[in-house]
Design a protein around this motif. Structure first.
Motif, PDB file in Angstrom:
ATOM      1  N   GLU A 604      -5.698  -8.352  -4.705  1.00  0.00           N
ATOM      2  CA  GLU A 604      -6.907  -8.492  -5.508  1.00  0.00           C
ATOM      3  C   GLU A 604      -8.143  -8.048  -4.727  1.00  0.00           C
ATOM      4  OE1 GLU A 604      -7.126 -12.285  -7.749  1.00  0.00           O
ATOM      5  OE2 GLU A 604      -5.293 -12.782  -6.670  1.00  0.00           O
ATOM      6  N   GLY A 605      -8.810  -6.999  -5.211  1.00  0.00           N
ATOM      7  CA  GLY A 605     -10.106  -6.611  -4.676  1.00  0.00           C
ATOM      8  C   GLY A 605     -10.088  -5.803  -3.397  1.00  0.00           C
ATOM      9  N   PHE A 606      -9.051  -4.984  -3.180  1.00  0.00           N
ATOM     10  CA  PHE A 606      -8.961  -4.212  -1.938  1.00  0.00           C
ATOM     11  C   PHE A 606      -9.019  -2.702  -2.212  1.00  0.00           C
ATOM     12  CE2 PHE A 606      -6.668  -8.144  -1.057  1.00  0.00           C
ATOM     13  CZ  PHE A 606      -7.294  -8.556   0.112  1.00  0.00           C
ATOM     14  N   GLN A 607      -9.268  -1.967  -1.138  1.00  0.00           N
ATOM     15  CA  GLN A 607      -9.138  -0.521  -1.168  1.00  0.00           C
ATOM     16  C   GLN A 607      -7.893  -0.132  -0.367  1.00  0.00           C
ATOM     17  OE1 GLN A 607     -13.007   0.754   0.364  1.00  0.00           O
ATOM     18  NE2 GLN A 607     -13.510   1.524  -1.656  1.00  0.00           N
ATOM     19  N   TYR A 608      -7.322   1.010  -0.680  1.00  0.00           N
ATOM     20  CA  TYR A 608      -6.156   1.480   0.043  1.00  0.00           C
ATOM     21  C   TYR A 608      -5.948   2.949  -0.253  1.00  0.00           C
ATOM     22  CZ  TYR A 608      -4.842  -0.650  -4.390  1.00  0.00           C
ATOM     23  OH  TYR A 608      -4.843  -1.073  -5.689  1.00  0.00           O
ATOM     24  N   ASP A 609      -5.240   3.593   0.654  1.00  0.00           N
ATOM     25  CA  ASP A 609      -4.914   5.007   0.472  1.00  0.00           C
ATOM     26  C   ASP A 609      -3.799   5.124  -0.570  1.00  0.00           C
ATOM     27  OD1 ASP A 609      -2.965   7.381   1.375  1.00  0.00           O
ATOM     28  OD2 ASP A 609      -5.033   7.887   1.918  1.00  0.00           O
ATOM     29  N   VAL A 610      -4.016   5.983  -1.575  1.00  0.00           N
ATOM     30  CA  VAL A 610      -3.074   6.097  -2.694  1.00  0.00           C
ATOM     31  C   VAL A 610      -1.695   6.544  -2.217  1.00  0.00           C
ATOM     32  CG1 VAL A 610      -2.580   7.316  -4.831  1.00  0.00           C
ATOM     33  CG2 VAL A 610      -4.900   6.526  -4.353  1.00  0.00           C
ATOM     34  N   LYS A 611      -1.655   7.512  -1.307  1.00  0.00           N
ATOM     35  CA  LYS A 611      -0.365   8.022  -0.830  1.00  0.00           C
ATOM     36  C   LYS A 611       0.424   6.933  -0.107  1.00  0.00           C
ATOM     37  CE  LYS A 611      -1.727  12.874  -0.397  1.00  0.00           C
ATOM     38  NZ  LYS A 611      -1.899  14.029   0.531  1.00  0.00           N
ATOM     39  N   ILE A 612      -0.292   6.140   0.717  1.00  0.00           N
ATOM     40  CA  ILE A 612       0.378   5.061   1.447  1.00  0.00           C
ATOM     41  C   ILE A 612       0.858   3.992   0.471  1.00  0.00           C
ATOM     42  CG2 ILE A 612       0.136   3.302   3.235  1.00  0.00           C
ATOM     43  CD1 ILE A 612       0.127   6.160   4.279  1.00  0.00           C
ATOM     44  N   MET A 613       0.059   3.718  -0.559  1.00  0.00           N
ATOM     45  CA  MET A 613       0.481   2.748  -1.562  1.00  0.00           C
ATOM     46  C   MET A 613       1.762   3.193  -2.255  1.00  0.00           C
ATOM     47  SD  MET A 613       0.365   0.031  -3.432  1.00  0.00           S
ATOM     48  CE  MET A 613      -1.198  -0.809  -3.223  1.00  0.00           C
ATOM     49  N   ASN A 614       1.837   4.452  -2.605  1.00  0.00           N
ATOM     50  CA  ASN A 614       3.047   4.941  -3.270  1.00  0.00           C
ATOM     51  C   ASN A 614       4.251   4.958  -2.317  1.00  0.00           C
ATOM     52  OD1 ASN A 614       2.292   5.341  -5.980  1.00  0.00           O
ATOM     53  ND2 ASN A 614       1.147   7.179  -5.426  1.00  0.00           N
ATOM     54  N   MET A 615       3.995   5.200  -1.023  1.00  0.00           N
ATOM     55  CA  MET A 615       5.085   5.081  -0.043  1.00  0.00           C
ATOM     56  C   MET A 615       5.564   3.630   0.030  1.00  0.00           C
ATOM     57  SD  MET A 615       3.639   7.469   3.077  1.00  0.00           S
ATOM     58  CE  MET A 615       4.865   6.804   4.219  1.00  0.00           C
ATOM     59  N   PHE A 616       4.612   2.708  -0.005  1.00  0.00           N
ATOM     60  CA  PHE A 616       4.914   1.279   0.019  1.00  0.00           C
ATOM     61  C   PHE A 616       5.762   0.895  -1.198  1.00  0.00           C
ATOM     62  CE2 PHE A 616       3.372  -2.911  -1.577  1.00  0.00           C
ATOM     63  CZ  PHE A 616       3.900  -3.729  -0.582  1.00  0.00           C
ATOM     64  N   LEU A 617       5.368   1.375  -2.381  1.00  0.00           N
ATOM     65  CA  LEU A 617       6.117   1.065  -3.600  1.00  0.00           C
ATOM     66  C   LEU A 617       7.497   1.720  -3.587  1.00  0.00           C
ATOM     67  CD1 LEU A 617       3.261   1.333  -6.275  1.00  0.00           C
ATOM     68  CD2 LEU A 617       4.258  -0.739  -5.288  1.00  0.00           C
ATOM     69  N   SER A 618       7.577   2.921  -3.038  1.00  0.00           N
ATOM     70  CA  SER A 618       8.876   3.601  -2.956  1.00  0.00           C
ATOM     71  C   SER A 618       9.855   2.808  -2.099  1.00  0.00           C
ATOM     72  CB  SER A 618       8.699   5.008  -2.370  1.00  0.00           C
ATOM     73  OG  SER A 618       7.930   5.813  -3.237  1.00  0.00           O
ATOM     74  N   LYS A 619       9.305   2.193  -1.047  1.00  0.00           N
ATOM     75  CA  LYS A 619      10.138   1.382  -0.170  1.00  0.00           C
ATOM     76  C   LYS A 619      10.722   0.183  -0.914  1.00  0.00           C
ATOM     77  CE  LYS A 619      11.259   0.459   4.282  1.00  0.00           C
ATOM     78  NZ  LYS A 619      11.830   1.378   5.260  1.00  0.00           N
ATOM     79  N   LEU A 620      10.000  -0.241  -1.963  1.00  0.00           N
ATOM     80  CA  LEU A 620      10.402  -1.446  -2.686  1.00  0.00           C
ATOM     81  C   LEU A 620      11.027  -1.123  -4.040  1.00  0.00           C
ATOM     82  CD1 LEU A 620       7.183  -3.610  -2.018  1.00  0.00           C
ATOM     83  CD2 LEU A 620       9.291  -3.554  -0.678  1.00  0.00           C
ATOM     84  N   ARG A 621      11.431   0.105  -4.267  1.00  0.00           N
ATOM     85  CA  ARG A 621      11.902   0.520  -5.585  1.00  0.00           C
ATOM     86  C   ARG A 621      13.102  -0.297  -6.059  1.00  0.00           C
ATOM     87  NH1 ARG A 621      12.680   5.785  -6.576  1.00  0.00           N
ATOM     88  NH2 ARG A 621      11.531   6.607  -4.792  1.00  0.00           N
ATOM     89  N   ASP A 622      13.907  -0.824  -5.118  1.00  0.00           N
ATOM     90  CA  ASP A 622      15.099  -1.577  -5.509  1.00  0.00           C
ATOM     91  C   ASP A 622      14.906  -3.094  -5.466  1.00  0.00           C
ATOM     92  OD1 ASP A 622      16.620   0.751  -5.903  1.00  0.00           O
ATOM     93  OD2 ASP A 622      17.048   0.880  -3.750  1.00  0.00           O
ATOM     94  N   SER A 623      13.703  -3.558  -5.083  1.00  0.00           N
ATOM     95  CA  SER A 623      13.511  -5.014  -4.935  1.00  0.00           C
ATOM     96  C   SER A 623      12.325  -5.560  -5.719  1.00  0.00           C
ATOM     97  CB  SER A 623      13.325  -5.368  -3.455  1.00  0.00           C
ATOM     98  OG  SER A 623      12.150  -4.769  -2.927  1.00  0.00           O
ATOM     99  N   LEU A 624      11.300  -4.763  -5.948  1.00  0.00           N
ATOM    100  CA  LEU A 624      10.052  -5.283  -6.512  1.00  0.00           C
ATOM    101  C   LEU A 624      10.223  -5.689  -7.973  1.00  0.00           C
ATOM    102  CD1 LEU A 624       7.145  -5.788  -5.531  1.00  0.00           C
ATOM    103  CD2 LEU A 624       6.501  -3.630  -6.598  1.00  0.00           C
ATOM    104  N   ALA A 625       9.943  -6.969  -8.266  1.00  0.00           N
ATOM    105  CA  ALA A 625      10.058  -7.485  -9.629  1.00  0.00           C
ATOM    106  C   ALA A 625       8.694  -7.744 -10.262  1.00  0.00           C
ATOM    107  CB  ALA A 625      10.868  -8.781  -9.634  1.00  0.00           C
ATOM    108  N   ALA A 626       7.652  -7.929  -9.440  1.00  0.00           N
ATOM    109  CA  ALA A 626       6.321  -8.225  -9.973  1.00  0.00           C
ATOM    110  C   ALA A 626       5.267  -7.507  -9.149  1.00  0.00           C
ATOM    111  CB  ALA A 626       6.072  -9.728  -9.935  1.00  0.00           C
TER     112      ALA A 626
END
Length: 802
Positions: A604-626
């Motif tokens: 909530e309320g942060f800035q972040y690099d979009v590419k790094i965020m998508n790398m982060f989400l890719s890492k969690l593609r098989d686990s992230l539920a929320a």
């Protein structure tokens, strides 16, 4: 009024108000709005933009409530046109503990507590002015929790009528109280805007010390250096009364105590030493103040004072004002001479009486602890001792122990052997009361407040590793321990036990069970160390910053510790200060380099690099539920990057909760198609969804047959789009919660929506507030629905808000 007497036994030891007062951290309860200055209390507005006329200032004992109120009165007296209080023609500060007559009028109290006996102000003139000009009057009622006369409970009294907003409604009233007594306001509590005193921030601790040691700057710098080396004492310094004691002790001895008990022990020894010096009392070797134990005379004095205070307890309240007769003439005289109590002569009817009060409620608690320990040393039967505890300790409906935290902690600090007695007593009582067990504790029979209480007792006792391990069986049911830290003062207690147990096999230590940690205090230097010890955490929820001066390096230390929690599943981080930009790219990058498999993420309320965020989400593609990502309205954080995140977001195979707030994502809604059938919660709040985007949204809703919660608040709907939404809702078989707050609903659309929702047997709540277009016809159509003004988070099922 322009000076502050530091300690009651030293009438010549004063400091100017401007040379000792430092603003405390204040936060508005209902909105979590932080107030930067003391005077911001006067400028608060209601939701309708009107001045707040009833304000409740809460804080624990010694948190600075009275000093904050006194500082407001002092600044008004300066007659500064730039100060908000300048607009008040009159400011009165009434001390609740000084009210003797429950039927006293406001004017009676002003004459009794404020005006001089030879004042030329007439009672009728003063009453007439207050009644005729209420908007020009500010009344500060200090110490609701110390009101012993019952004036605030006597419905016929003028004090009660003012506090309950039944009289002088346009008059500005500020009331201070400890949190546990605000229930005395009953149904009128909702009339008050609540502001919580959170104590000193690190910046304000520095300012206070530098101000206190203004004439000896080197000594002040040495104290600051020492606090950095002793973080457990630093945590205590956020409490103003304890910081004052720290400064006084450092000024006298240039050393700091280890625990709060030792700090009070040293403080009372300091009082005793000053009394002996002042009165030229000869001391025996047993009474030397340098000894670790109190001398017999001082111990006897404290025990007698504590005995009377304990005997005065009535339900959930201690007597605040005593008479000389209560203590006995000799004990009363000695207590006042030492400075533990103070005495004031008062006229009551035609007689003069003595009103005796303790220096502070925490000093009273210390005296009670001395008395209880003395009883144990004298061989009191445990059944009789437990009877004292029954009178002393109150339990709330959820089993948490209140009102006795200081007393129990002091007892353990004075005599470590009583720690086990208290913990056993507490757990036995809870077992007898059979409290409801929250699901997330899975068999734990006590809640986090009780755990914190026990940790505080063990910390104060400074038990050895072996002694602490002997207590572990008492907590054997705590298979999934949940801890909430709401104040920095609890962090040293946690760290103490964590370090003790880390030196032993993890399968035997209490904190090997610690699975859930919630920290609402903001950043603290001890938090990275705390995280390093709770290696088995599965869920962590934190407000990560403590203001604009929290540095990036501070947060990086915490981020590194977070990324090393290999069992972590659920993570929620919140930037409390919406106008301060914090970049968490480093945290996301660290997680991409680990094997941590998060299942729930809320940022909530942060800035972040979009590419790094998508790398982060890719890492969690098989686990992230929320997944919940939200910016802020004030700074428009990440408005465009959110669409880039959605555009590049990988297919998250297990995602069923998606929350996006304050983002412009309308153009990329179609990117959510691959996960539509998985969704159980969808929240797109203030996402600038327009007519052209809604067609794609409705396509997704038609495929989200398992959707249970839908939140589209803050997006505008036309009559045509609402018709399509209603059609989609008809096809959602298990919808339970619907939020359409501030979506431009009208009478016509409300009637159409009501017709649809009445058919949904699964619906538990609907929030349609802030839609001024819904008038009588629409309200009539909606009246039978389970409407709710609560705005629940989709993450409520995965976070613990204790």
């Amino acid at each position: 009024m322009d000076t502050v007497q530091l300690l009651p036994w030293a009438s010549d030891d004063n400091k100017k108000m401007e040379n000792i007062f430092v603003d405390l951290e204040l936060v508005r309860k209902e909105s979590s709005q932080d107030l930067n200055r003391n005077e911001d209390l006067i400028t608060l507005k209601t939701g309708q933009g009107q001045r707040v006329n009833r304000l409740l200032l809460t804080g624990e004992a010694g948190s600075g409530k009275s000093t904050t109120a006194a500082n407001l009165a002092y600044k008004w007296a300066l007659n500064d046109k730039e100060f908000p209080l300048f607009n008040f023609a009159m400011v009165f500060m009434i001390h609740m503990h000084k009210i003797k007559d429950s039927n006293a009028t406001l004017v009676d109290l002003i004459f009794d507590q404020i005006l001089a006996e030879d004042s030329k102000v007439s009672r009728e003139g003063l009453k007439s002015y207050i009644t005729s000009n209420p908007t020009e009057v500010l009344i500060l009622f200090d110490g609701l929790d110390e009101g012993h006369s019952g004036a605030h409970k006597n419905r016929s009294s003028e004090v009660s009528k003012v506090l309950q907003n039944r009289k002088l409604r346009k008059c500005c009233v500020i009331l201070t109280s400890r949190p546990h007594r605000i229930s005395d306001l009953g149904e009128h509590l909702s009339d008050y805007t609540q502001v919580k005193l959170k104590g000193f921030s690190w910046e304000n601790i520095l300012k206070y010390i530098n101000t206190f040691f203004k004439e000896d700057a080197e000594k002040g710098r040495n104290l600051i250096r020492k606090l950095k080396e002793e973080p457990h004492i630093l945590a205590l310094a956020s409490m103003p009364v304890l910081l004052l004691m720290i400064c006084l002790l450092w000024d006298d001895e240039s050393r700091l105590p280890n625990t709060q008990t030792e700090m009070y022990h040293k403080t009372i020894q300091y009082l005793w030493k000053r009394h002996q010096t002042k009165n030229k009392v000869e001391t025996s070797s047993d009474d030397e103040s340098d000894n670790e134990e109190f001398g017999e005379e001082l111990n006897h004095l404290l025990s007698k004072l504590g005995e009377v205070a304990l005997r005065s307890r009535n339900f959930d309240n201690f007597q605040v004002v005593f008479s000389e007769k209560d203590f006995g003439k000799e004990i009363c005289r000695l207590g006042c001479q030492v400075g533990i109590t103070s005495r004031e002569r008062k006229r009551k009817s035609l007689k003069m009486t003595s009103a005796v009060t303790f220096l502070h409620s925490t000093i009273r608690d210390f005296c009670i602890a001395v008395h209880l320990v003395r009883l144990l040393h004298e061989g009191i039967e445990m059944t009789e001792f437990n009877a004292y505890l029954d009178k002393l300790i109150c339990f709330t409906a959820n089993g948490s122990c209140q009102y006795a935290e200081f007393i129990l902690g002091f007892c353990c600090g004075i005599e470590p052997k009583v720690t086990e007695i208290f913990i056993k007593y507490h757990l036995q009582v809870l077992a007898k009361l059979s409290f409801h067990i929250p699901l997330h504790l899975k068999g734990n029979m006590f809640q986090h407040t009780n755990i914190t209480l026990h940790l505080r007792q063990i910390f104060e006792s400074q038990l050895s590793s072996e002694q602490c391990l002997e207590l572990v069986p008492l907590f054997s049911d705590a298979c999934n321990l949940s801890l909430t830290i709401t104040h920095h003062k609890y962090i040293p207690s946690l760290l103490y036990l964590l370090k003790v147990f880390k030196s032993k096999p993890t399968d035997k230590g209490l904190f090997s069970y610690c699975k859930v940690l919630e920290i609402t205090t903001g950043y603290h230097p001890l938090i990275p160390t705390l995280l390093a010890h709770t290696i088995n955490l599965e869920q962590c929820e934190m407000i990560v910053n403590n203001g604009p001066k929290t540095t990036t390096s501070d947060l990086d230390l915490m981020y590194t510790a977070l990324s090393k929690l290999t069992n972590l599943k659920r993570l929620r981080l919140k930037n409390r200060y919406v106008n301060v930009k914090y970049d968490i790219t480093n945290l996301l990058r660290l997680f991409t380099q680990t094997n941590v498999r998060l299942t729930h993420v809320k940022l909530e309320g942060f800035q972040y690099d979009v590419k790094i965020m998508n790398m982060f989400l890719s890492k969690l593609r098989d686990s992230l539920a929320a997944l919940s990502l939200s910016g802020t309205l004030n700074t428009q954080l990440q408005l465009s990057s959110a669409s880039e995140i959605i555009k590049g977001m990988p297919v998250l195979k297990k995602l069923n909760i998606l929350e996006l707030g304050v983002y412009q994502i309308g153009n990329v809604v179609k990117k959510l198609r691959p996960i539509a059938s998985q969704l159980e919660t969808l929240a797109l709040v203030r996402c600038a969804l327009h007519e052209s985007h809604l067609k794609e949204l409705f396509y997704i809703l038609n495929r989200a047959k398992g959707l249970k919660l839908l939140n589209l608040s803050g997006n505008g709907f036309t009559v045509n789009s609402m018709t399509h939404l209603v059609e989609c809702l008809r096809e959602l078989p298990v919808i339970e919660e619907l939020m359409l707050e501030n979506t431009g609903l009208t009478d016509d659309t409300a009637c159409t929506l009501a017709e649809c929702l009445k058919e949904k047997s699964s619906l538990r709540s609907a929030n349609l507030s802030q839609n001024p277009g819904i008038c009588l016809r629409g309200q009539t159509a909606l009246k039978d629905l389970p409407l709710s003004r609560r705005k629940p988070s989709a993450f409520e099922e995965m976070t613990i808000n204790l």
